[in-house]
Design a protein around this motif. Structure first.
Motif, PDB file in Angstrom:
ATOM      1  N   PHE A   8      -0.518   6.975  -8.080  1.00 22.85           N
ATOM      2  CA  PHE A   8       0.591   7.421  -9.032  1.00 22.85           C
ATOM      3  C   PHE A   8       0.313   7.608 -10.233  1.00 22.85           C
ATOM      4  CE2 PHE A   8       4.910   6.963 -10.753  1.00 22.85           C
ATOM      5  CZ  PHE A   8       5.624   7.849 -10.085  1.00 22.85           C
ATOM      6  N   GLU A   9       0.507   8.893 -10.715  1.00 24.08           N
ATOM      7  CA  GLU A   9       0.029   9.166 -12.136  1.00 24.08           C
ATOM      8  C   GLU A   9       0.968   8.511 -13.215  1.00 24.08           C
ATOM      9  OE1 GLU A   9      -1.710  12.017 -12.755  1.00 24.08           O
ATOM     10  OE2 GLU A   9      -2.222  12.008 -10.714  1.00 24.08           O
ATOM     11  N   VAL A  10       0.232   8.291 -14.469  1.00 20.22           N
ATOM     12  CA  VAL A  10       0.942   7.404 -15.357  1.00 20.22           C
ATOM     13  C   VAL A  10       1.868   8.599 -15.932  1.00 20.22           C
ATOM     14  CG1 VAL A  10      -0.298   5.672 -16.080  1.00 20.22           C
ATOM     15  CG2 VAL A  10      -0.960   7.786 -16.738  1.00 20.22           C
ATOM     16  N   ILE A  11       3.117   7.962 -16.254  1.00 15.48           N
ATOM     17  CA  ILE A  11       4.102   9.158 -16.892  1.00 15.48           C
ATOM     18  C   ILE A  11       4.674   8.276 -18.101  1.00 15.48           C
ATOM     19  CG2 ILE A  11       6.395  10.189 -16.421  1.00 15.48           C
ATOM     20  CD1 ILE A  11       5.939   9.775 -13.376  1.00 15.48           C
ATOM     21  N   GLU A  12       4.716   9.173 -19.234  1.00  8.81           N
ATOM     22  CA  GLU A  12       5.198   8.462 -20.451  1.00  8.81           C
ATOM     23  C   GLU A  12       6.622   8.666 -20.458  1.00  8.81           C
ATOM     24  OE1 GLU A  12       3.078   9.257 -24.014  1.00  8.81           O
ATOM     25  OE2 GLU A  12       1.163   8.856 -23.150  1.00  8.81           O
ATOM     26  N   SER A  13       7.535   7.459 -20.779  1.00  4.21           N
ATOM     27  CA  SER A  13       8.704   7.928 -20.883  1.00  4.21           C
ATOM     28  C   SER A  13       9.311   6.961 -21.885  1.00  4.21           C
ATOM     29  CB  SER A  13       9.604   7.965 -19.623  1.00  4.21           C
ATOM     30  OG  SER A  13       9.394   6.748 -18.898  1.00  4.21           O
ATOM     31  N   PRO A  14       8.942   6.941 -23.156  1.00 10.98           N
ATOM     32  CA  PRO A  14       8.884   5.814 -24.227  1.00 10.98           C
ATOM     33  C   PRO A  14      10.360   5.231 -24.546  1.00 10.98           C
ATOM     34  CG  PRO A  14       7.820   7.741 -24.838  1.00 10.98           C
ATOM     35  CD  PRO A  14       8.488   8.131 -23.924  1.00 10.98           C
ATOM     36  N   LYS A  15      10.394   4.212 -24.605  1.00 13.11           N
ATOM     37  CA  LYS A  15      11.646   3.205 -24.753  1.00 13.11           C
ATOM     38  C   LYS A  15      11.297   2.414 -25.998  1.00 13.11           C
ATOM     39  CE  LYS A  15      14.023   3.786 -20.542  1.00 13.11           C
ATOM     40  NZ  LYS A  15      13.201   4.418 -19.766  1.00 13.11           N
ATOM     41  N   THR A  16      12.474   1.799 -26.535  1.00 13.37           N
ATOM     42  CA  THR A  16      12.080   0.985 -27.666  1.00 13.37           C
ATOM     43  C   THR A  16      12.901  -0.411 -27.232  1.00 13.37           C
ATOM     44  OG1 THR A  16      12.771   3.005 -29.050  1.00 13.37           O
ATOM     45  CG2 THR A  16      12.333   0.753 -30.254  1.00 13.37           C
ATOM     46  N   VAL A  17      11.892  -1.328 -27.156  1.00 13.12           N
ATOM     47  CA  VAL A  17      12.190  -2.577 -26.707  1.00 13.12           C
ATOM     48  C   VAL A  17      11.654  -3.677 -27.430  1.00 13.12           C
ATOM     49  CG1 VAL A  17      12.704  -2.030 -24.264  1.00 13.12           C
ATOM     50  CG2 VAL A  17      10.509  -2.572 -24.780  1.00 13.12           C
ATOM     51  N   GLY A  42       0.836  -1.233   0.152  1.00 16.66           N
ATOM     52  CA  GLY A  42       0.076   0.086  -0.079  1.00 16.66           C
ATOM     53  C   GLY A  42       1.090   1.360  -0.151  1.00 16.66           C
ATOM     54  N   VAL A  43       1.933   1.356  -0.643  1.00 12.70           N
ATOM     55  CA  VAL A  43       2.966   2.352  -0.667  1.00 12.70           C
ATOM     56  C   VAL A  43       2.221   3.225  -1.567  1.00 12.70           C
ATOM     57  CG1 VAL A  43       5.084   3.100  -1.391  1.00 12.70           C
ATOM     58  CG2 VAL A  43       4.829   1.068  -0.383  1.00 12.70           C
ATOM     59  N   SER A  44       2.339   4.618  -1.174  1.00  9.85           N
ATOM     60  CA  SER A  44       1.627   5.494  -2.016  1.00  9.85           C
ATOM     61  C   SER A  44       2.462   6.805  -2.741  1.00  9.85           C
ATOM     62  CB  SER A  44       0.513   6.127  -1.304  1.00  9.85           C
ATOM     63  OG  SER A  44       1.018   6.991  -0.351  1.00  9.85           O
ATOM     64  N   ARG A  45       3.875   6.670  -2.571  1.00 11.79           N
ATOM     65  CA  ARG A  45       4.697   7.518  -3.097  1.00 11.79           C
ATOM     66  C   ARG A  45       6.064   6.892  -3.786  1.00 11.79           C
ATOM     67  NH1 ARG A  45       5.137  11.956   1.480  1.00 11.79           N
ATOM     68  NH2 ARG A  45       2.934  12.747   1.581  1.00 11.79           N
ATOM     69  N   LEU A  46       6.695   7.584  -4.403  1.00 12.77           N
ATOM     70  CA  LEU A  46       8.279   7.012  -4.553  1.00 12.77           C
ATOM     71  C   LEU A  46       9.053   6.841  -3.190  1.00 12.77           C
ATOM     72  CD1 LEU A  46       9.268   9.023  -7.816  1.00 12.77           C
ATOM     73  CD2 LEU A  46       8.766   6.606  -7.577  1.00 12.77           C
ATOM     74  N   PRO A  47       9.958   6.136  -3.157  1.00  9.59           N
ATOM     75  CA  PRO A  47      10.774   5.740  -1.876  1.00  9.59           C
ATOM     76  C   PRO A  47      11.086   7.114  -1.442  1.00  9.59           C
ATOM     77  CG  PRO A  47      11.309   4.182  -3.567  1.00  9.59           C
ATOM     78  CD  PRO A  47      10.421   5.042  -4.189  1.00  9.59           C
ATOM     79  N   VAL A  48      11.310   7.446  -0.141  1.00 10.95           N
ATOM     80  CA  VAL A  48      11.613   8.432   0.560  1.00 10.95           C
ATOM     81  C   VAL A  48      13.251   8.617   0.404  1.00 10.95           C
ATOM     82  CG1 VAL A  48      11.857   9.594   2.543  1.00 10.95           C
ATOM     83  CG2 VAL A  48       9.848   8.289   2.257  1.00 10.95           C
ATOM     84  N   SER A  49      14.138   7.314   0.395  1.00  9.75           N
ATOM     85  CA  SER A  49      15.418   7.295  -0.013  1.00  9.75           C
ATOM     86  C   SER A  49      15.682   5.931  -0.249  1.00  9.75           C
ATOM     87  CB  SER A  49      16.151   7.730   1.230  1.00  9.75           C
ATOM     88  OG  SER A  49      16.438   6.421   1.884  1.00  9.75           O
ATOM     89  N   THR A  50      16.566   5.781  -1.223  1.00 11.51           N
ATOM     90  CA  THR A  50      17.237   4.421  -1.706  1.00 11.51           C
ATOM     91  C   THR A  50      18.381   3.835  -0.892  1.00 11.51           C
ATOM     92  OG1 THR A  50      18.087   5.504  -3.479  1.00 11.51           O
ATOM     93  CG2 THR A  50      15.879   4.511  -3.773  1.00 11.51           C
ATOM     94  N   SER A  51      19.257   4.844  -0.497  1.00 12.68           N
ATOM     95  CA  SER A  51      20.495   4.372  -0.042  1.00 12.68           C
ATOM     96  C   SER A  51      20.099   3.304   1.277  1.00 12.68           C
ATOM     97  CB  SER A  51      21.340   5.778   0.354  1.00 12.68           C
ATOM     98  OG  SER A  51      20.677   6.458   1.168  1.00 12.68           O
ATOM     99  N   GLN A  52      19.347   4.347   2.218  1.00 11.79           N
ATOM    100  CA  GLN A  52      18.563   3.450   3.128  1.00 11.79           C
ATOM    101  C   GLN A  52      17.222   3.250   2.434  1.00 11.79           C
ATOM    102  OE1 GLN A  52      18.143   5.547   6.717  1.00 11.79           O
ATOM    103  NE2 GLN A  52      17.447   3.928   8.038  1.00 11.79           N
ATOM    104  N   PHE A  53      16.724   2.182   2.588  1.00 11.83           N
ATOM    105  CA  PHE A  53      15.482   2.041   1.470  1.00 11.83           C
ATOM    106  C   PHE A  53      14.099   2.190   2.371  1.00 11.83           C
ATOM    107  CE2 PHE A  53      12.165   0.306  -1.360  1.00 11.83           C
ATOM    108  CZ  PHE A  53      12.647   0.624  -2.534  1.00 11.83           C
ATOM    109  N   ILE A  54      13.597   3.392   2.132  1.00 11.73           N
ATOM    110  CA  ILE A  54      12.299   3.843   3.132  1.00 11.73           C
ATOM    111  C   ILE A  54      11.242   4.279   2.223  1.00 11.73           C
ATOM    112  CG2 ILE A  54      11.711   5.501   4.723  1.00 11.73           C
ATOM    113  CD1 ILE A  54      14.790   5.806   5.390  1.00 11.73           C
ATOM    114  N   VAL A  55      10.221   3.601   2.385  1.00 14.06           N
ATOM    115  CA  VAL A  55       9.118   4.076   1.846  1.00 14.06           C
ATOM    116  C   VAL A  55       7.739   4.601   2.875  1.00 14.06           C
ATOM    117  CG1 VAL A  55       9.313   2.336  -0.274  1.00 14.06           C
ATOM    118  CG2 VAL A  55       7.953   1.351   1.936  1.00 14.06           C
TER     119      VAL A  55
END
Lengths: 249, 323
Positions: free
Chosen positions: B160-169, B118-131
């Motif tokens: 979380f909003e949908v964000i377009e960041s197209p990649k070719t795969v 039920g996380v509702s945002r991007l991680p607060v930090s990733t070095s110490q992984f906090i959500v």
């Protein structure tokens, strides 16, 4: 057939939560502790299944991972009608800890159907049931809204997006249950309360289990902006505000 | 290293929810400086799969098998775990919906990975992984540290909003197949509602409470929902009375929803009801009691009788629509 119902001990749903010690700990002052509402429904369904002798349910056991302070909640489950109880004597650090402790107990105690509520109303994790099933290497079915026994086998209905699926699953298995599994939680009668006093609670000492997660601190929700009122006689103005100010449609 | 995301499909199609998940996973991957890998299970055609690249999936792995038509917790878990290991996933992202609730906890045990649901945002930090996640049914939030090398996150719906960041795969067909011994649940029947907007998908929800007074008074509320393209919901006393079906019950023990706009009509706003709707972006309250707690949660309010106000709102909406 033996049924196990895992129960959580949570603040009553009307509790206004507060935190102390730099927002690190729940302030338990004045909190009424209850059986987690979904677990209470699970227990009710287990007892309904036992009531009908044709289902062949011999016993309904409740299990809880927590300290002795949770015993009033366990006694309540016994008063509602569970035959006996298991308590693992530790204050678990997270859901993984709870599931791991229960899985240890399941090495010596065997159950055919294990029921867990879809979530506990404190940490809203929705995780213990699935974790326990994986530890036990048995099937699980989640979002179960109906559980019957036909010819000794479970018949399940689970909620999917926009509908329901009926399914069968071999024993033993874990059912993670939600609204609909029982209509109303069963209430303890005086006879049940008396009987509960002498029903056995088997206490297991915990295994050493590392915690995977840690709550660093709690935050209260940000207060919302004050409500903007529209006059009832001029209700249509609300639509203008939603369209032009909030821009929601 | 990678962030693995499992976007579920519905009869071979993805929904907004799937794209929200992929968008989220690709942002987490960006924070970690790694790639987002999407794994799809079931029969989804290439055109549909390639949509995942639009939202930032750098690799798309598809597992197709006739035996995987319906969800089997155990079999699906072992497939996702296998992919997670093969791409060395350090984070696995699922939705906090029915399917995510079935799979994420099993994955946690299989991968020895701590989980935050039920996380509702991007991680607060990733070095110490906090959500950051909701606790006490939305009455509070918690910053949770996940301490294991592999982390599992389930994302709250509509957070979380949908964000377009197209990649070719290129789409990779995976050779991984389910272990038949794990496919132990058997679906015997599927009943689907048709023509009704799913509450958990709806951007707008119109909900009625005891203040609607009886089952017969729902006409204007339903009409308003139709005009708005909204889902309909109700409070617990209403479904308990049988005025509306149980699947419309929103609140702590019913459905938990987070639409952009929620109309609470004749609902006083008991704490258990608020727990199910408090993540809505806008709440509109209509109630005869000016002291009802729902007005504290609402941004817009009308003090008055639903029976009188609803027809006025319907009339105004018709007018707006006809323009």
């Amino acid at each position: 057939m033996k049924i196990l119902v895992c129960i959580s001990n949570v603040p009553d749903t009307t509790t206004k939560v507060k935190f102390i010690d730099d927002q690190k700990k729940l302030d338990v002052t004045g909190i009424q502790w209850v059986i987690n509402p979904w677990d209470e429904l699970a227990l009710t369904r287990a007892l309904e299944l036992k009531d009908d002798a044709s289902n062949g349910v011999q016993t309904v056991t409740v299990a809880h991972v927590g300290l002795v302070s949770a015993e009033p909640t366990i006694r309540k489950a016994l008063a509602i009608g569970a035959d006996d109880a298991i308590r693992v004597n530790t204050d678990p650090a997270d859901a993984y800890g709870i599931a791991a402790q229960l899985a240890e107990v399941m090495k010596t105690e065997k159950y055919d159907i294990i029921l867990c509520g879809i979530e506990s109303s404190d940490h809203n994790g929705s995780t213990v049931g699935g974790m326990l099933a994986e530890f036990l290497d048995c099937p699980s079915v989640t979002c179960v809204s109906s559980l019957k026994i036909e010819g000794g086998q479970p018949v399940i209905s689970r909620e999917i997006d926009g509908g329901k699926e009926s399914l069968t699953v071999p024993l033993p298995f874990v059912a993670v249950v939600q609204k609909g599994i029982a209509k109303e939680p069963r209430i303890a009668a005086m006879r049940g309360i008396m009987a509960a006093r002498t029903k056995p609670i088997r206490v297991y000492e915990p295994q050493a289990i590392e915690n995977f997660t840690e709550v660093l601190n709690y935050e209260m929700p940000k207060p919302r902006a004050a409500c903007k009122y529209v006059d009832a006689e001029n209700a249509g103005q609300l639509i203008d505000l939603l369209q032009n100010e909030a821009r929601v449609f | 290293m990678a962030v693995l995301v499992y976007p579920e499909n519905w009869d071979g199609k993805f929904k907004k929810l799937s794209f929200e998940l992929v968008s989220y996973a690709s942002k987490v991957a960006e924070m970690l400086g790694v790639q987002a890998v999407a794994v799809s299970i079931g029969s989804v055609d290439e055109g549909e799969l390639s949509k995942l690249a639009t939202y930032g999936a750098g690799r798309i792995i598809s597992i197709e098998n006739g035996a995987l038509k319906s969800l089997d917790d155990q079999a699906y878990t072992s497939l996702i775990a296998e992919v997670a290991k093969s791409v060395s996933a350090s984070v696995v992202v699922l939705s906090n919906n029915n399917t995510g609730k079935a799979l994420a906890p099993r994955l946690s045990v299989k991968l020895k990975a701590g989980i935050a649901s039920g996380v509702s945002r991007l991680p607060v930090s990733t070095s110490q992984f906090i959500v950051y996640k909701k606790v006490y049914s939305g009455k509070a939030f918690a910053n949770v540290e996940i301490k294991t090398p592999v982390k599992i996150i389930t994302l709250a719906q509509n957070s979380f909003e949908v964000i377009e960041s197209p990649k070719t795969v290129a789409i990779e067909k995976s050779g991984i197949q389910p272990d038949q011994n794990l496919l132990r649940t058997k679906v015997t029947d599927v009943q689907k509602q048709t023509g009704k907007i799913l509450l958990t998908d709806a951007d707008i929800v119109v909900s009625g409470g005891r203040g609607m007074r009886s089952a017969d008074n729902w006409g204007p509320l339903v009409e308003m929902a139709e005009l708005l393209g909204a889902g309909t919901a109700c409070s617990r006393p209403v479904s308990d009375e049988g005025w509306r079906p149980h699947d419309e019950h929103t609140g702590q023990t019913g459905k938990i929803i987070a639409p952009n706009l929620y109309f609470a009509i004749g609902i006083s706003g008991a704490i258990q009801h608020l727990a199910g709707i408090s993540s809505s972006k806008y709440i509109v309250a209509i109630n005869t009691d000016k002291d009802a707690p729902i007005f504290e949660a609402a941004q817009y309010g009308i003090v008055g009788d639903a029976a009188k106000i609803l027809p006025r709102l319907v009339e105004k909406l018709r007018e707006v629509k006809s323009k």
